[in-house]
Design a protein around this motif. Sequence first.
Motif, PDB file in Angstrom:
ATOM      1  N   ILE A 239     -19.473   6.295  74.572  1.00 51.54           N
ATOM      2  CA  ILE A 239     -19.606   5.029  72.759  1.00 51.54           C
ATOM      3  C   ILE A 239     -19.646   5.445  71.186  1.00 51.54           C
ATOM      4  CG2 ILE A 239     -21.115   3.020  73.024  1.00 51.54           C
ATOM      5  CD1 ILE A 239     -21.660   3.096  75.412  1.00 51.54           C
ATOM      6  N   ALA A 240     -19.131   4.496  70.860  1.00 53.01           N
ATOM      7  CA  ALA A 240     -18.973   4.095  68.953  1.00 53.01           C
ATOM      8  C   ALA A 240     -19.640   3.247  69.046  1.00 53.01           C
ATOM      9  CB  ALA A 240     -17.630   4.501  68.246  1.00 53.01           C
ATOM     10  N   VAL A 241     -20.881   3.959  67.921  1.00 55.24           N
ATOM     11  CA  VAL A 241     -21.556   2.576  67.757  1.00 55.24           C
ATOM     12  C   VAL A 241     -21.520   2.403  65.685  1.00 55.24           C
ATOM     13  CG1 VAL A 241     -23.616   1.226  66.822  1.00 55.24           C
ATOM     14  CG2 VAL A 241     -23.733   2.375  68.891  1.00 55.24           C
ATOM     15  N   ILE A 242     -20.548   1.706  65.314  1.00 51.61           N
ATOM     16  CA  ILE A 242     -20.021   1.022  63.910  1.00 51.61           C
ATOM     17  C   ILE A 242     -20.916   0.112  62.866  1.00 51.61           C
ATOM     18  CG2 ILE A 242     -18.052   0.921  62.145  1.00 51.61           C
ATOM     19  CD1 ILE A 242     -16.391   1.004  64.725  1.00 51.61           C
ATOM     20  N   ASP A 243     -21.278   0.500  61.934  1.00 53.57           N
ATOM     21  CA  ASP A 243     -22.473  -0.273  61.468  1.00 53.57           C
ATOM     22  C   ASP A 243     -22.414   0.285  59.470  1.00 53.57           C
ATOM     23  OD1 ASP A 243     -24.113  -2.500  60.297  1.00 53.57           O
ATOM     24  OD2 ASP A 243     -25.379  -1.397  61.120  1.00 53.57           O
ATOM     25  N   GLY A 244     -22.665  -0.211  58.697  1.00 56.32           N
ATOM     26  CA  GLY A 244     -22.429  -0.378  57.237  1.00 56.32           C
ATOM     27  C   GLY A 244     -23.640  -0.405  56.844  1.00 56.32           C
ATOM     28  N   GLN A 245     -23.720  -0.845  55.010  1.00 54.35           N
ATOM     29  CA  GLN A 245     -24.512  -1.046  54.553  1.00 54.35           C
ATOM     30  C   GLN A 245     -25.669  -0.338  54.689  1.00 54.35           C
ATOM     31  OE1 GLN A 245     -24.053  -5.157  54.541  1.00 54.35           O
ATOM     32  NE2 GLN A 245     -23.894  -5.651  52.037  1.00 54.35           N
ATOM     33  N   GLY A 246     -26.746  -0.582  55.213  1.00 59.38           N
ATOM     34  CA  GLY A 246     -28.040  -0.192  54.953  1.00 59.38           C
ATOM     35  C   GLY A 246     -28.634   0.553  56.848  1.00 59.38           C
ATOM     36  N   GLY A 247     -27.350   0.593  57.533  1.00 56.04           N
ATOM     37  CA  GLY A 247     -27.270   0.705  58.904  1.00 56.04           C
ATOM     38  C   GLY A 247     -28.649   0.284  59.915  1.00 56.04           C
ATOM     39  N   GLY A 248     -28.859  -1.056  59.857  1.00 57.59           N
ATOM     40  CA  GLY A 248     -30.018  -1.349  60.598  1.00 57.59           C
ATOM     41  C   GLY A 248     -29.881  -2.223  61.432  1.00 57.59           C
ATOM     42  N   ILE A 249     -28.550  -2.567  61.572  1.00 57.84           N
ATOM     43  CA  ILE A 249     -27.670  -3.658  62.867  1.00 57.84           C
ATOM     44  C   ILE A 249     -27.497  -2.220  63.606  1.00 57.84           C
ATOM     45  CG2 ILE A 249     -26.312  -4.756  64.264  1.00 57.84           C
ATOM     46  CD1 ILE A 249     -25.868  -6.550  61.486  1.00 57.84           C
TER      47      ILE A 249
ATOM     48  N   ILE B 222     -23.451   8.448  72.366  1.00 51.47           N
ATOM     49  CA  ILE B 222     -23.518   8.183  71.263  1.00 51.47           C
ATOM     50  C   ILE B 222     -22.529   8.021  69.940  1.00 51.47           C
ATOM     51  CG2 ILE B 222     -25.107   5.383  70.325  1.00 51.47           C
ATOM     52  CD1 ILE B 222     -26.435   5.663  72.950  1.00 51.47           C
ATOM     53  N   MET B 223     -21.998   7.679  70.106  1.00 53.21           N
ATOM     54  CA  MET B 223     -21.618   8.439  68.345  1.00 53.21           C
ATOM     55  C   MET B 223     -21.661   7.504  67.635  1.00 53.21           C
ATOM     56  SD  MET B 223     -17.609   9.179  66.906  1.00 53.21           S
ATOM     57  CE  MET B 223     -17.653  11.167  67.462  1.00 53.21           C
ATOM     58  N   ALA B 224     -22.313   7.466  66.218  1.00 55.50           N
ATOM     59  CA  ALA B 224     -23.053   6.528  65.224  1.00 55.50           C
ATOM     60  C   ALA B 224     -21.651   6.842  63.879  1.00 55.50           C
ATOM     61  CB  ALA B 224     -24.263   7.059  64.343  1.00 55.50           C
ATOM     62  N   LEU B 225     -20.922   6.172  63.546  1.00 54.35           N
ATOM     63  CA  LEU B 225     -19.694   5.668  62.729  1.00 54.35           C
ATOM     64  C   LEU B 225     -20.626   4.653  61.630  1.00 54.35           C
ATOM     65  CD1 LEU B 225     -16.925   5.908  65.222  1.00 54.35           C
ATOM     66  CD2 LEU B 225     -17.242   6.874  63.673  1.00 54.35           C
ATOM     67  N   GLY B 226     -20.830   5.756  60.978  1.00 54.61           N
ATOM     68  CA  GLY B 226     -21.094   4.361  59.571  1.00 54.61           C
ATOM     69  C   GLY B 226     -20.367   4.031  58.636  1.00 54.61           C
ATOM     70  N   THR B 227     -19.812   3.319  57.577  1.00 59.52           N
ATOM     71  CA  THR B 227     -19.327   3.373  56.504  1.00 59.52           C
ATOM     72  C   THR B 227     -19.435   4.195  55.210  1.00 59.52           C
ATOM     73  OG1 THR B 227     -20.749   0.982  55.316  1.00 59.52           O
ATOM     74  CG2 THR B 227     -18.714   0.745  56.808  1.00 59.52           C
TER      75      THR B 227
ATOM     76  N   ILE C 178     -18.911  -8.459  65.020  1.00 55.81           N
ATOM     77  CA  ILE C 178     -17.550  -8.230  64.105  1.00 55.81           C
ATOM     78  C   ILE C 178     -17.315  -8.212  62.994  1.00 55.81           C
ATOM     79  CG2 ILE C 178     -17.983 -11.323  63.205  1.00 55.81           C
ATOM     80  CD1 ILE C 178     -15.275 -11.990  64.861  1.00 55.81           C
ATOM     81  N   ASN C 179     -17.895  -7.849  62.320  1.00 59.72           N
ATOM     82  CA  ASN C 179     -17.534  -7.158  60.662  1.00 59.72           C
ATOM     83  C   ASN C 179     -16.825  -5.677  61.079  1.00 59.72           C
ATOM     84  OD1 ASN C 179     -18.999  -9.111  59.254  1.00 59.72           O
ATOM     85  ND2 ASN C 179     -20.738  -8.402  59.951  1.00 59.72           N
ATOM     86  N   ILE C 180     -16.551  -5.656  62.282  1.00 59.31           N
ATOM     87  CA  ILE C 180     -15.748  -4.382  61.887  1.00 59.31           C
ATOM     88  C   ILE C 180     -14.233  -4.900  62.635  1.00 59.31           C
ATOM     89  CG2 ILE C 180     -17.729  -2.855  63.028  1.00 59.31           C
ATOM     90  CD1 ILE C 180     -16.814  -3.302  65.994  1.00 59.31           C
ATOM     91  N   ILE C 181     -14.139  -5.902  62.732  1.00 58.09           N
ATOM     92  CA  ILE C 181     -11.934  -6.147  62.881  1.00 58.09           C
ATOM     93  C   ILE C 181     -12.247  -6.993  61.543  1.00 58.09           C
ATOM     94  CG2 ILE C 181     -12.624  -6.240  65.645  1.00 58.09           C
ATOM     95  CD1 ILE C 181     -12.892  -8.450  65.660  1.00 58.09           C
ATOM     96  N   MET C 182     -13.222  -7.255  60.445  1.00 61.38           N
ATOM     97  CA  MET C 182     -12.295  -8.268  59.201  1.00 61.38           C
ATOM     98  C   MET C 182     -12.559  -7.066  58.569  1.00 61.38           C
ATOM     99  SD  MET C 182     -15.733 -10.986  60.200  1.00 61.38           S
ATOM    100  CE  MET C 182     -14.853 -11.835  58.865  1.00 61.38           C
ATOM    101  N   PRO C 183     -11.024  -7.283  57.988  1.00 54.84           N
ATOM    102  CA  PRO C 183     -10.739  -6.268  56.652  1.00 54.84           C
ATOM    103  C   PRO C 183     -11.764  -7.082  55.871  1.00 54.84           C
ATOM    104  CG  PRO C 183      -8.874  -6.595  57.866  1.00 54.84           C
ATOM    105  CD  PRO C 183     -10.478  -7.553  58.243  1.00 54.84           C
ATOM    106  N   ASN C 184     -12.327  -5.921  54.941  1.00 53.38           N
ATOM    107  CA  ASN C 184     -12.961  -5.372  54.052  1.00 53.38           C
ATOM    108  C   ASN C 184     -14.748  -6.460  53.793  1.00 53.38           C
ATOM    109  OD1 ASN C 184     -11.020  -4.895  51.518  1.00 53.38           O
ATOM    110  ND2 ASN C 184      -9.681  -6.969  52.368  1.00 53.38           N
ATOM    111  N   SER C 185     -15.192  -6.558  55.171  1.00 52.33           N
ATOM    112  CA  SER C 185     -16.349  -7.440  55.270  1.00 52.33           C
ATOM    113  C   SER C 185     -17.345  -6.041  54.557  1.00 52.33           C
ATOM    114  CB  SER C 185     -16.031  -7.819  56.708  1.00 52.33           C
ATOM    115  OG  SER C 185     -16.070  -5.886  57.659  1.00 52.33           O
ATOM    116  N   MET C 186     -18.484  -6.593  54.787  1.00 53.58           N
ATOM    117  CA  MET C 186     -19.354  -5.150  55.051  1.00 53.58           C
ATOM    118  C   MET C 186     -19.945  -5.471  53.301  1.00 53.58           C
ATOM    119  SD  MET C 186     -19.954  -2.882  57.874  1.00 53.58           S
ATOM    120  CE  MET C 186     -19.068  -3.524  59.207  1.00 53.58           C
ATOM    121  N   LEU C 187     -19.048  -6.455  52.534  1.00 55.10           N
ATOM    122  CA  LEU C 187     -19.743  -6.347  51.010  1.00 55.10           C
ATOM    123  C   LEU C 187     -18.024  -5.504  50.807  1.00 55.10           C
ATOM    124  CD1 LEU C 187     -23.206  -6.087  49.998  1.00 55.10           C
ATOM    125  CD2 LEU C 187     -21.271  -8.798  50.149  1.00 55.10           C
ATOM    126  N   GLY C 188     -17.109  -5.646  51.410  1.00 54.60           N
ATOM    127  CA  GLY C 188     -15.745  -4.132  50.218  1.00 54.60           C
ATOM    128  C   GLY C 188     -16.595  -3.197  51.546  1.00 54.60           C
TER     129      GLY C 188
END
Length: 141
Positions: free
Chosen positions: A3-13, A31-36, A73-83
């Motif tokens: 399972i890949a969990v994807i998050d960005g910014q501070g990684g809180g979610i 579990i694989m963590a994929l961060g921006t 939903i940000n992981i399927i939205m281009p330029n989300s997470m403040l870019g």
Amino acid sequence: MKIAVIDGQGGGIGRVIVEKLRKDLPEDIEIMALGTNALAAAQMIKAGANEGASGESAVIFNTPKVDLIVGTINIIMPNSMLGEFTATMAEAVLRSSAQKIILPLTRSRVKIVGTREEPLPHLVEAAANEIKKILEVGTGV
């Protein structure tokens, strides 16, 4: 299962998701963590992810190699997470043959109708329950 969990910014979610999955799922689930960014990946690793990587290349390289992808939903939205989440990253997630579990949380100007606004813990609980159902079907339990 991987399972890949994807998050960005501070990684809180992502951290909350990983903690819940690690608590609720069998130990053999990877579990694989994929961060921006490195901070987001580090937060998810601290929460119990087996491994992690960060940046656009990590998302593009790893999404085809997992069985399930979890994130907002940000992981399927281009330029989300403040870019931070690029169009190429969103395309990689969508092109992956992995099943996607998407939490309807976003700070963008996108409203998903037909969903109720729920606090993060409730959404993570629902996501964990969906993953458990997937595991039961996949193992014949």
